[in-house]
Design a protein around this motif. Structure first.
Motif, mmCIF file in Angstrom:
data_model
loop_
_atom_site.group_PDB
_atom_site.id
_atom_site.type_symbol
_atom_site.label_atom_id
_atom_site.label_comp_id
_atom_site.label_asym_id
_atom_site.label_seq_id
_atom_site.Cartn_x
_atom_site.Cartn_y
_atom_site.Cartn_z
ATOM 1 N N ILE A 29 16.836 13.966 -6.387
ATOM 2 C CA ILE A 29 15.775 13.674 -5.529
ATOM 3 C C ILE A 29 14.659 12.683 -5.837
ATOM 4 O O ILE A 29 14.600 11.880 -4.894
ATOM 5 C CB ILE A 29 14.855 15.056 -5.391
ATOM 6 C CG1 ILE A 29 15.469 16.158 -4.804
ATOM 7 C CG2 ILE A 29 13.377 14.471 -4.539
ATOM 8 C CD1 ILE A 29 14.961 17.420 -4.781
ATOM 9 N N SER A 30 14.447 12.438 -7.186
ATOM 10 C CA SER A 30 13.469 11.192 -7.340
ATOM 11 C C SER A 30 14.406 9.719 -7.869
ATOM 12 O O SER A 30 13.849 8.919 -7.802
ATOM 13 C CB SER A 30 12.856 11.666 -8.904
ATOM 14 O OG SER A 30 13.645 11.589 -9.805
ATOM 15 N N GLY A 31 15.553 9.831 -7.621
ATOM 16 C CA GLY A 31 16.361 8.868 -7.446
ATOM 17 C C GLY A 31 16.910 8.387 -9.163
ATOM 18 O O GLY A 31 17.405 7.300 -8.890
ATOM 19 N N VAL A 32 16.447 9.007 -10.042
ATOM 20 C CA VAL A 32 16.946 8.815 -11.385
ATOM 21 C C VAL A 32 18.394 8.746 -11.509
ATOM 22 O O VAL A 32 19.211 8.019 -12.095
ATOM 23 C CB VAL A 32 16.295 9.896 -12.389
ATOM 24 C CG1 VAL A 32 16.997 9.409 -13.750
ATOM 25 C CG2 VAL A 32 14.787 9.490 -12.334
ATOM 26 N N LEU A 33 19.183 9.878 -11.006
ATOM 27 C CA LEU A 33 20.664 10.205 -10.796
ATOM 28 C C LEU A 33 21.034 10.238 -9.359
ATOM 29 O O LEU A 33 20.266 10.540 -8.636
ATOM 30 C CB LEU A 33 20.675 11.352 -11.344
ATOM 31 C CG LEU A 33 20.409 11.667 -12.986
ATOM 32 C CD1 LEU A 33 20.830 13.104 -13.288
ATOM 33 C CD2 LEU A 33 21.457 10.482 -13.764
ATOM 34 N N ASN A 34 22.226 9.749 -9.091
ATOM 35 C CA ASN A 34 22.939 10.089 -7.724
ATOM 36 C C ASN A 34 23.527 11.351 -7.804
ATOM 37 O O ASN A 34 23.693 11.735 -8.941
ATOM 38 C CB ASN A 34 23.857 8.764 -7.153
ATOM 39 C CG ASN A 34 24.970 8.810 -7.930
ATOM 40 O OD1 ASN A 34 25.745 9.505 -8.474
ATOM 41 N ND2 ASN A 34 25.275 7.353 -8.145
ATOM 42 N N LYS A 35 23.836 11.944 -6.813
ATOM 43 C CA LYS A 35 24.547 13.375 -6.923
ATOM 44 C C LYS A 35 25.870 13.405 -7.602
ATOM 45 O O LYS A 35 26.180 14.354 -8.170
ATOM 46 C CB LYS A 35 24.872 13.901 -5.467
ATOM 47 C CG LYS A 35 25.212 15.122 -5.341
ATOM 48 C CD LYS A 35 25.034 15.810 -3.742
ATOM 49 C CE LYS A 35 25.466 17.199 -3.717
ATOM 50 N NZ LYS A 35 25.421 17.684 -2.433
ATOM 51 N N SER A 36 26.561 12.533 -7.465
ATOM 52 C CA SER A 36 27.946 12.394 -8.164
ATOM 53 C C SER A 36 27.536 12.291 -9.734
ATOM 54 O O SER A 36 28.422 13.053 -10.559
ATOM 55 C CB SER A 36 28.600 11.040 -7.730
ATOM 56 O OG SER A 36 29.632 10.905 -8.552
ATOM 57 N N GLN A 37 26.831 11.522 -10.237
ATOM 58 C CA GLN A 37 26.322 11.451 -11.544
ATOM 59 C C GLN A 37 25.886 12.806 -12.324
ATOM 60 O O GLN A 37 26.187 13.496 -13.080
ATOM 61 C CB GLN A 37 25.286 10.572 -11.910
ATOM 62 C CG GLN A 37 25.841 9.043 -11.843
ATOM 63 C CD GLN A 37 24.689 8.085 -11.855
ATOM 64 O OE1 GLN A 37 23.546 8.307 -11.327
ATOM 65 N NE2 GLN A 37 24.801 6.976 -12.489
#
Length: 88
Positions: free
Chosen positions: A64-72
């Motif tokens: 949600i905060s953009g640190v990771l994408n869903k795939s990661q």
């Protein structure tokens, strides 16, 4: 006493930390995630374990905060599941 009031043992926190550190190190080496992302994932997981939320699926805040994408996040969770099974 409810389930949420049960605190994990120091041993379970240590085991979780060790498994995540090894898995995340591999993912950094493979360039799936950066070291900065790895550090944030480990901090989030340990916070979740300390708060008895469980660590395995506790990465949604980082997506949600953009640190990771869903795939990661999915890759991390899949690798952690494999590594936890092999350490049982």
């Amino acid at each position: 006493m409810g389930f949420n009031s049960i605190k994990p043992s120091n041993n379970s926190i240590s085991i979780t930390k060790t498994i995540y550190q090894g898995t995340l190190k591999t993912l950094v080496y493979d360039k799936t995630i950066t070291q900065n992302q790895s550090d944030k994932v480990l901090a989030e997981v340990l916070k979740n374990v300390n708060e008895s939320k469980g660590g395995l699926y506790g990465l949604s805040d980082l997506v949600i905060s953009g640190v990771l994408n869903k795939s990661q996040a999915n890759t991390i969770n899949q690798r952690i599941q494999i590594d936890m099974k092999s350490n049982m």
